[in-house]
Design a protein around this motif. Structure first.
Motif, PDB file in Angstrom:
ATOM      1  N   GLU A  27       0.771  -1.143  -0.058  1.00 45.11           N
ATOM      2  CA  GLU A  27       0.117  -0.035  -0.345  1.00 45.11           C
ATOM      3  C   GLU A  27       0.692   1.269  -0.021  1.00 45.11           C
ATOM      4  OE1 GLU A  27      -2.343  -0.565   3.405  1.00 45.11           O
ATOM      5  OE2 GLU A  27      -3.651  -1.927   2.641  1.00 45.11           O
ATOM      6  N   GLU A  28       1.840   1.199   0.659  1.00 43.42           N
ATOM      7  CA  GLU A  28       2.857   2.424   0.893  1.00 43.42           C
ATOM      8  C   GLU A  28       3.842   2.506  -0.440  1.00 43.42           C
ATOM      9  OE1 GLU A  28       3.178   4.832   3.262  1.00 43.42           O
ATOM     10  OE2 GLU A  28       1.380   4.113   4.039  1.00 43.42           O
ATOM     11  N   GLU A  29       3.637   1.473  -1.509  1.00 40.60           N
ATOM     12  CA  GLU A  29       4.520   1.297  -2.656  1.00 40.60           C
ATOM     13  C   GLU A  29       5.972   1.387  -2.140  1.00 40.60           C
ATOM     14  OE1 GLU A  29       3.451   4.933  -4.975  1.00 40.60           O
ATOM     15  OE2 GLU A  29       1.550   4.075  -5.442  1.00 40.60           O
ATOM     16  N   LEU A  30       6.161   0.551  -1.296  1.00 37.94           N
ATOM     17  CA  LEU A  30       7.611  -0.002  -0.926  1.00 37.94           C
ATOM     18  C   LEU A  30       7.824  -1.246  -1.353  1.00 37.94           C
ATOM     19  CD1 LEU A  30       7.291   0.775   3.028  1.00 37.94           C
ATOM     20  CD2 LEU A  30       8.131   2.403   1.117  1.00 37.94           C
ATOM     21  N   SER A  31       6.937  -1.879  -1.959  1.00 40.98           N
ATOM     22  CA  SER A  31       7.053  -3.153  -2.562  1.00 40.98           C
ATOM     23  C   SER A  31       5.866  -3.365  -3.473  1.00 40.98           C
ATOM     24  CB  SER A  31       7.107  -4.294  -1.490  1.00 40.98           C
ATOM     25  OG  SER A  31       7.009  -5.541  -2.153  1.00 40.98           O
ATOM     26  N   ILE A  32       6.108  -4.197  -4.704  1.00 36.92           N
ATOM     27  CA  ILE A  32       5.217  -4.710  -5.227  1.00 36.92           C
ATOM     28  C   ILE A  32       4.812  -6.173  -5.181  1.00 36.92           C
ATOM     29  CG2 ILE A  32       5.492  -2.892  -7.113  1.00 36.92           C
ATOM     30  CD1 ILE A  32       7.094  -5.107  -8.899  1.00 36.92           C
ATOM     31  N   VAL A  33       3.568  -6.586  -5.501  1.00 36.03           N
ATOM     32  CA  VAL A  33       3.351  -8.129  -5.350  1.00 36.03           C
ATOM     33  C   VAL A  33       3.245  -8.628  -6.718  1.00 36.03           C
ATOM     34  CG1 VAL A  33       0.998  -7.578  -4.693  1.00 36.03           C
ATOM     35  CG2 VAL A  33       1.953  -9.545  -4.032  1.00 36.03           C
ATOM     36  N   GLN A  34       3.597  -9.865  -7.038  1.00 37.91           N
ATOM     37  CA  GLN A  34       3.058 -10.389  -8.186  1.00 37.91           C
ATOM     38  C   GLN A  34       2.692 -11.770  -7.680  1.00 37.91           C
ATOM     39  OE1 GLN A  34       6.883 -10.875 -10.451  1.00 37.91           O
ATOM     40  NE2 GLN A  34       6.826  -8.712 -11.039  1.00 37.91           N
ATOM     41  N   THR A  35       1.461 -12.056  -8.270  1.00 40.58           N
ATOM     42  CA  THR A  35       0.898 -13.372  -7.947  1.00 40.58           C
ATOM     43  C   THR A  35       1.270 -14.415  -9.033  1.00 40.58           C
ATOM     44  OG1 THR A  35      -0.970 -12.279  -7.044  1.00 40.58           O
ATOM     45  CG2 THR A  35      -1.561 -14.468  -7.613  1.00 40.58           C
ATOM     46  N   LEU A  36       1.840 -15.625  -8.517  1.00 41.55           N
ATOM     47  CA  LEU A  36       2.447 -16.584  -9.408  1.00 41.55           C
ATOM     48  C   LEU A  36       1.507 -17.772  -9.411  1.00 41.55           C
ATOM     49  CD1 LEU A  36       6.150 -16.648  -8.616  1.00 41.55           C
ATOM     50  CD2 LEU A  36       5.013 -15.643 -10.712  1.00 41.55           C
ATOM     51  N   SER A  37       1.032 -18.337 -10.423  1.00 35.66           N
ATOM     52  CA  SER A  37       0.360 -19.474 -10.775  1.00 35.66           C
ATOM     53  C   SER A  37       0.894 -20.432 -11.215  1.00 35.66           C
ATOM     54  CB  SER A  37      -1.014 -19.150 -11.622  1.00 35.66           C
ATOM     55  OG  SER A  37      -1.650 -18.336 -10.915  1.00 35.66           O
ATOM     56  N   GLU A  38       1.087 -21.767 -10.701  1.00 35.09           N
ATOM     57  CA  GLU A  38       1.664 -22.728 -11.081  1.00 35.09           C
ATOM     58  C   GLU A  38       0.570 -24.118 -10.879  1.00 35.09           C
ATOM     59  OE1 GLU A  38       5.455 -24.211  -9.319  1.00 35.09           O
ATOM     60  OE2 GLU A  38       5.669 -22.087  -8.612  1.00 35.09           O
ATOM     61  N   ARG A  39       0.632 -24.681 -12.171  1.00 37.94           N
ATOM     62  CA  ARG A  39      -0.328 -25.849 -12.585  1.00 37.94           C
ATOM     63  C   ARG A  39      -0.233 -26.901 -11.331  1.00 37.94           C
ATOM     64  NH1 ARG A  39      -2.025 -28.399 -17.999  1.00 37.94           N
ATOM     65  NH2 ARG A  39      -3.498 -30.206 -17.223  1.00 37.94           N
ATOM     66  N   GLY A  40      -1.498 -27.116 -10.700  1.00 34.00           N
ATOM     67  CA  GLY A  40      -1.602 -27.970  -9.703  1.00 34.00           C
ATOM     68  C   GLY A  40      -1.316 -27.679  -8.182  1.00 34.00           C
ATOM     69  N   LYS A  41      -0.826 -26.177  -8.091  1.00 34.76           N
ATOM     70  CA  LYS A  41      -0.456 -25.502  -6.750  1.00 34.76           C
ATOM     71  C   LYS A  41      -1.370 -24.311  -6.541  1.00 34.76           C
ATOM     72  CE  LYS A  41       4.580 -26.971  -6.798  1.00 34.76           C
ATOM     73  NZ  LYS A  41       5.917 -26.631  -6.840  1.00 34.76           N
ATOM     74  N   PRO A  42      -1.381 -24.127  -5.136  1.00 34.03           N
ATOM     75  CA  PRO A  42      -2.069 -22.853  -5.039  1.00 34.03           C
ATOM     76  C   PRO A  42      -1.186 -21.594  -5.591  1.00 34.03           C
ATOM     77  CG  PRO A  42      -1.342 -23.954  -3.035  1.00 34.03           C
ATOM     78  CD  PRO A  42      -1.223 -24.771  -4.224  1.00 34.03           C
ATOM     79  N   GLU A  43      -2.087 -20.515  -5.891  1.00 28.33           N
ATOM     80  CA  GLU A  43      -1.416 -19.282  -6.100  1.00 28.33           C
ATOM     81  C   GLU A  43      -0.637 -18.689  -5.011  1.00 28.33           C
ATOM     82  OE1 GLU A  43      -4.307 -16.345  -7.464  1.00 28.33           O
ATOM     83  OE2 GLU A  43      -4.393 -17.117  -9.415  1.00 28.33           O
TER      84      GLU A  43
ATOM     85  N   ASN B 176       1.979 -15.256  -3.642  1.00 31.41           N
ATOM     86  CA  ASN B 176       2.148 -13.926  -3.761  1.00 31.41           C
ATOM     87  C   ASN B 176       3.650 -13.791  -3.660  1.00 31.41           C
ATOM     88  OD1 ASN B 176      -0.299 -12.863  -4.499  1.00 31.41           O
ATOM     89  ND2 ASN B 176      -0.834 -12.780  -2.187  1.00 31.41           N
ATOM     90  N   GLU B 177       4.338 -13.133  -4.363  1.00 25.80           N
ATOM     91  CA  GLU B 177       5.666 -12.886  -4.368  1.00 25.80           C
ATOM     92  C   GLU B 177       6.276 -11.071  -4.341  1.00 25.80           C
ATOM     93  OE1 GLU B 177       8.593 -14.778  -7.237  1.00 25.80           O
ATOM     94  OE2 GLU B 177       8.389 -16.481  -6.104  1.00 25.80           O
ATOM     95  N   TYR B 178       6.963 -10.808  -3.250  1.00 25.48           N
ATOM     96  CA  TYR B 178       7.138  -9.577  -3.108  1.00 25.48           C
ATOM     97  C   TYR B 178       8.581  -9.107  -3.427  1.00 25.48           C
ATOM     98  CZ  TYR B 178       2.646 -10.365  -0.433  1.00 25.48           C
ATOM     99  OH  TYR B 178       1.468 -10.418   0.032  1.00 25.48           O
ATOM    100  N   PHE B 179       8.665  -7.754  -4.264  1.00 23.05           N
ATOM    101  CA  PHE B 179       9.766  -7.325  -4.599  1.00 23.05           C
ATOM    102  C   PHE B 179       9.643  -5.962  -4.167  1.00 23.05           C
ATOM    103  CE2 PHE B 179       8.481 -10.645  -7.331  1.00 23.05           C
ATOM    104  CZ  PHE B 179       9.729 -11.338  -7.419  1.00 23.05           C
ATOM    105  N   LEU B 180      11.064  -5.478  -3.595  1.00 25.06           N
ATOM    106  CA  LEU B 180      11.172  -4.055  -3.188  1.00 25.06           C
ATOM    107  C   LEU B 180      11.183  -3.084  -4.216  1.00 25.06           C
ATOM    108  CD1 LEU B 180      14.146  -4.081  -0.397  1.00 25.06           C
ATOM    109  CD2 LEU B 180      11.778  -3.883  -0.109  1.00 25.06           C
ATOM    110  N   THR B 181      10.717  -1.894  -4.142  1.00 25.49           N
ATOM    111  CA  THR B 181      10.658  -0.699  -5.251  1.00 25.49           C
ATOM    112  C   THR B 181      11.613   0.013  -4.936  1.00 25.49           C
ATOM    113  OG1 THR B 181       9.202   0.409  -3.800  1.00 25.49           O
ATOM    114  CG2 THR B 181       8.001  -0.983  -5.356  1.00 25.49           C
ATOM    115  N   ASP B 182      12.143   1.124  -5.580  1.00 26.25           N
ATOM    116  CA  ASP B 182      13.308   1.900  -5.502  1.00 26.25           C
ATOM    117  C   ASP B 182      12.869   2.646  -4.165  1.00 26.25           C
ATOM    118  OD1 ASP B 182      14.708   1.258  -7.641  1.00 26.25           O
ATOM    119  OD2 ASP B 182      13.880   2.667  -8.830  1.00 26.25           O
TER     120      ASP B 182
END
Length: 181
Positions: A53-69, A71-77
């Motif tokens: 929410e504070e834009e300190l990180s972004i989140v990407q949702t990964l989907s792999e077949r046969g596995k639950p989704e 979320n992976e988090y990555f620091l922003t600048d």
């Protein structure tokens, strides 16, 4: 620059180690930070939500077949800048240790000397076990390939824990002597 709580800064720091999921963050906390900084599992996901929410990180949702989704988090600048600013800011105060043995010893005249001695021996045994754990962690860190710069700093914090624990073991010996005489 806005101030955040220490849990937020800890999570930002953990994201610099390559831990990307809430589960991986919890594992790193349990294996390393927990020895000197407590973060409950219930704090991780609200903190991750806040840093997105504070834009300190972004989140990407990964989907792999046969596995639950997941979320992976990555620091922003912005997140990297906030974390670096916190690192470079002097500490506000020396941490205060909460130690049940010291609290009980402070009021020790209200219990038998034998019981005080037993508590000190039990405490010392737990310290010895902690010291052995630190030695095992050190072996694991030094025998497993990691980012060399990270390892150096991890070993600094581990050395602090070993030295403090060893000093507490020695304190137990000296204090027990007063009850053995």
């Amino acid at each position: 620059m806005k101030k955040y709580n220490h849990t937020t800064y800890a999570i930002l720091g953990i994201l610099t180690t390559g831990c990307r999921t809430g589960y991986a963050i919890k594992q790193l906390i349990d294996q390393s930070l927990n020895h000197f900084w407590k973060i409950s599992y219930g704090q991780i996901y609200p903190t991750l939500k806040l840093i997105v929410e504070e834009e300190l990180s972004i989140v990407q949702t990964l989907s792999e077949r046969g596995k639950p989704e997941r979320n992976e988090y990555f620091l922003t600048d912005k997140g990297k800048a906030v974390f670096k600013n916190w690192l470079e800011t002097p500490i506000e105060q020396i941490p205060v240790e909460r130690n049940e043995v010291l609290l009980k010893l402070f009021f020790g005249r209200h219990q038998s000397k034998e019981n005080t001695l037993l508590q000190l021996e039990d405490y010392q045994q737990k310290l010895v076990e902690r010291y052995q754990l630190y030695q095992n962690i050190e072996k694991m860190i030094t025998s497993t390939p990691h980012n060399t710069e990270d390892v150096t700093y991890w070993l600094f914090t581990l050395d602090y824990g070993k030295r403090v624990t060893n000093a507490a073991i020695e304190w137990c010996d000296a204090t027990k002597e007063h009850f053995i005489k």
